[in-house]
Design a protein around this motif. Structure first.
Motif, mmCIF file in Angstrom:
data_model
loop_
_atom_site.group_PDB
_atom_site.id
_atom_site.type_symbol
_atom_site.label_atom_id
_atom_site.label_comp_id
_atom_site.label_asym_id
_atom_site.label_seq_id
_atom_site.Cartn_x
_atom_site.Cartn_y
_atom_site.Cartn_z
ATOM 1 N N GLU A 5 5.834 -1.042 7.157
ATOM 2 C CA GLU A 5 5.572 -0.049 8.195
ATOM 3 C C GLU A 5 5.815 1.380 7.707
ATOM 4 N N ARG A 52 4.955 4.693 5.653
ATOM 5 C CA ARG A 52 3.757 5.352 5.144
ATOM 6 C C ARG A 52 4.155 6.193 3.941
ATOM 7 N N ASN A 60 -0.818 1.252 3.420
ATOM 8 C CA ASN A 60 0.172 2.262 3.820
ATOM 9 C C ASN A 60 0.476 3.264 2.716
#
Length: 219
Positions: A64, A66, A89
């Motif tokens: 999750e 970035r 990501n």
């Protein structure tokens, strides 16, 4: 080598042998896992990302998260994009910290700079660090991994190694730097640039380079 690093290195399996060699050498010579383990989640930047190995490790460790990777070396960014194309990501661009600070002012949760500062002339260090500060939200984390100027044999070896990579082989770009500073100077520079230094950690054990990590927070 850990499963996470093995997973990251597999991303480079289709690259030319010369590029794979460089990436594997980086994996074995620098404490990238120790650096990545301190990075928070959210949106983070890897300044001077090179072939993107640290970016890959951070992206794989926390899906999750970035990751924005930037580097001035177009060739390395080209190969990094090919290797990390399967990681949704991760975004990789050719550019500088100053350019990124103009497009992402005070938007990032963390920034990591790994073995970049000492390649720049000392006169550019304050501006570089101020640009990093300009990327971070208030309270954002800054991890700066440098080579400690401790006048040890590891110090001398690190300088010789960088001379080979920069001047002899041309594998690393430098802008007139190659200066290693003691940790007291690093702490002072970070404080002058608007950071609160949380911790200074020696990561040289088990390596032939005196790796040093500054863990700081934007004031």
């Amino acid at each position: 080598m850990s499963g996470l690093m093995d997973q990251a290195l597999k991303l480079y399996a289709h690259l030319p042998a010369s590029e794979r060699f460089h990436v594997h050498a980086r994996a074995s010579s620098a404490p990238l896992l120790a650096v990545a383990s301190r990075m928070p989640s959210g949106t983070v930047a890897d300044i001077g990302c090179g072939h993107g190995l640290l970016s890959a490790v951070m992206a794989l460790a926390v899906p999750e998260r970035r990751v924005l990777g930037v580097d001035l070396d177009e060739r390395k960014v080209h190969w990094a994009r090919q290797a990390l194309s399967g990681l949704p990501n991760v975004t990789l661009d050719v550019g500088s910290v100053e350019e990124l600070a103009k497009t992402q002012p005070h938007t990032l949760d963390a920034v990591v700079v790994c073995d970049v500062l000492y390649l720049l002339p000392e006169a550019k260090w304050p501006g570089f660090l101020e640009s990093v500060r300009g990327l971070l939200k208030p309270g954002g984390r800054f991890l700066l991994k440098e080579v400690e100027g401790d006048r040890s044999w590891k110090h001398a070896k690190a300088l010789a190694q960088e001379w080979v990579m920069v001047s002899l082989l041309g594998r690393t770009k430098a802008s007139g730097g190659m200066v290693l500073k003691p940790r007291v100077d690093g702490v002072r520079l970070l404080r002058d640039a608007g950071f609160e230094v949380r911790e200074v950690v020696g990561l040289g054990e088990g390596y032939t380079t005196p790796h040093l990590l500054y863990d700081a927070e934007a004031r």
